[in-house]
Design a protein around this motif. Structure first.
Motif, short mmCIF file in Angstrom:
data_model
loop_
_atom_site.label_atom_id
_atom_site.label_comp_id
_atom_site.label_asym_id
_atom_site.label_seq_id
_atom_site.Cartn_x
_atom_site.Cartn_y
_atom_site.Cartn_z
N ALA A 227 14.54 14.81 2.00
CA ALA A 227 15.54 14.31 2.10
C ALA A 227 15.56 13.72 0.58
CB ALA A 227 15.27 13.03 3.06
N LEU A 228 16.12 13.38 0.00
CA LEU A 228 16.83 12.59 -0.95
C LEU A 228 16.78 11.13 -0.77
CD1 LEU A 228 17.53 13.60 -3.62
CD2 LEU A 228 19.97 12.72 -3.35
N PHE A 229 17.59 11.40 0.57
CA PHE A 229 17.21 8.78 0.77
C PHE A 229 16.17 8.95 0.99
CE2 PHE A 229 18.72 5.88 4.23
CZ PHE A 229 19.11 4.99 3.36
N ARG A 230 15.45 7.94 -0.42
CA ARG A 230 14.48 7.59 -0.55
C ARG A 230 14.19 6.06 -1.61
NH1 ARG A 230 11.49 12.86 -2.44
NH2 ARG A 230 11.50 13.96 -0.35
N ALA A 231 12.51 5.32 -1.46
CA ALA A 231 12.33 4.29 -2.11
C ALA A 231 10.87 4.45 -3.37
CB ALA A 231 12.31 3.39 -1.62
N GLU B 204 0.98 -1.00 0.25
CA GLU B 204 0.01 -0.01 -0.02
C GLU B 204 1.15 1.13 -0.13
OE1 GLU B 204 -3.28 -0.54 -0.52
OE2 GLU B 204 -2.90 -2.25 -0.81
N VAL B 205 2.15 1.56 -0.35
CA VAL B 205 2.88 2.18 -0.19
C VAL B 205 3.43 2.32 -1.76
CG1 VAL B 205 4.69 3.34 0.69
CG2 VAL B 205 3.45 2.01 2.30
N ASP B 206 3.75 3.74 -2.18
CA ASP B 206 4.32 4.09 -3.77
C ASP B 206 5.89 4.57 -3.22
OD1 ASP B 206 2.18 3.30 -5.23
OD2 ASP B 206 0.85 5.01 -3.90
N ILE B 207 5.71 5.71 -1.95
CA ILE B 207 7.29 6.10 -1.73
C ILE B 207 7.62 5.59 -0.16
CG2 ILE B 207 8.41 8.39 -2.11
CD1 ILE B 207 6.51 9.25 -3.65
N VAL B 208 8.84 5.72 -0.10
CA VAL B 208 9.19 5.83 1.20
C VAL B 208 10.18 6.49 1.86
CG1 VAL B 208 10.42 3.98 3.25
CG2 VAL B 208 8.74 3.43 1.69
N THR B 209 10.56 7.53 2.34
CA THR B 209 11.14 8.50 3.19
C THR B 209 11.89 8.71 3.96
OG1 THR B 209 11.72 10.94 2.12
CG2 THR B 209 9.65 10.41 3.22
N ALA B 210 13.74 8.91 3.70
CA ALA B 210 13.78 9.05 5.17
C ALA B 210 13.75 10.33 5.62
CB ALA B 210 15.78 9.12 5.00
N SER B 211 13.26 9.92 7.05
CA SER B 211 12.58 11.21 7.85
C SER B 211 13.27 11.76 9.04
CB SER B 211 11.24 10.88 8.21
OG SER B 211 10.76 11.78 8.91
#
Length: 255
Positions: free
Chosen positions: A162-166, A116-123
């Motif tokens: 953040a640039l660190f993402r999937a 159910e997730v399209d993007i994961v971003t560092a936080s």
């Protein structure tokens, strides 16, 4: 291709050894589950970074390594677009070259990318995230910008910078961004959210770089955020410019 890891860089010869020692082992371990490629984008470096990277990563085992190069420095956003366009993975990770987010966290970042997730971003600004030895001026800019985007876009998300993402490939294929500078990642994230893509945060620790200097231009980045925040506000207020797409046709779009 199952996974692409995109690493833009500009004059980062001093961080090649970090990429070799810390990123390559992570990428190789991930390749046990399926094909992985490493996309390195040289944004017009003048310190020989590209040659050093090529020498250090000439043997990457099961990894596929792709080098892209700009003849002149065009900015992080342009390098990010080049890397995303070259990436062939169904999932694409973007990460800083300087290791300000630990490369070892990539598997944990990917683990948050559920059905159910399209993007994961560092936080780092998540209550469970953190910062370590980061210059105060950078924190003021990044925290302040994220706070304003929270107010305009989605209060449940703590970090927008953040640039660190999937990303899932469908996000990259559906969302365009124009910024050439350091707000490119923010623009991509915000536009994706406004298009309905689902975002999850991964609480992470943001650290100060240990080699080289930041390429961010403070005043330029602040002004870029101010302009983009204005566009987001107008979008939220449903005030848009009319863009001519073909003779006799009109469509609405971003101002």
């Amino acid at each position: 291709m199952q996974l692409s890891i995109v690493v833009p860089f500009y004059n980062e010869a001093g961080n090649v050894s970090r990429v070799q020692a810390e990123l390559l082992p992570v990428a190789k371990s991930l390749s046990a589950a399926g094909p992985v490629e490493l996309v390195l984008v040289d944004d017009g470096s003048t310190d020989g970074s590209l040659a050093v990277f090529r020498e250090a990563i000439h043997s990457a085992g099961a990894l596929q390594v792709r080098f892209e190069r700009h003849s002149t420095n065009r900015g992080l956003g342009a390098a990010l677009r080049t890397g995303l366009a070259a990436a062939q993975g169904e999932v694409i990770v973007t990460t800083d070259c300087d290791g300000t987010y630990a490369f070892a966290e990539i598997p944990n970042l990917l683990a948050r990318l559920g059905p159910e997730v399209d993007i994961v971003t560092a936080s780092p600004y998540h209550p469970q995230g953190g910062v370590a030895n980061v210059p105060r001026y950078r924190l003021v800019l990044s925290r302040g910008a994220s706070l304003l985007y929270r107010l305009l876009v989605d209060r449940s998300l703590y970090t927008y910078t953040a640039l660190f993402r999937a990303y899932r490939r469908r996000v990259i294929e559906s969302v365009t961004f124009e910024a050439t500078g350091f707000i490119a990642g923010t623009e991509l994230l915000v536009k994706a959210m406004l298009q309905g893509f689902r975002v999850a945060e991964y609480p992470a620790v943001l650290r100060s770089r240990t080699s080289g200097v930041s390429k961010a231009k403070l005043v330029r980045t602040i002004l870029a955020h101010v302009r983009f925040l204005g566009r987001v506000l107008l979008h939220r207020m449903r005030i848009r410019t009319l863009v001519v797409s073909a003779p006799g046709q009109r469509r609405t779009g971003w101002v």
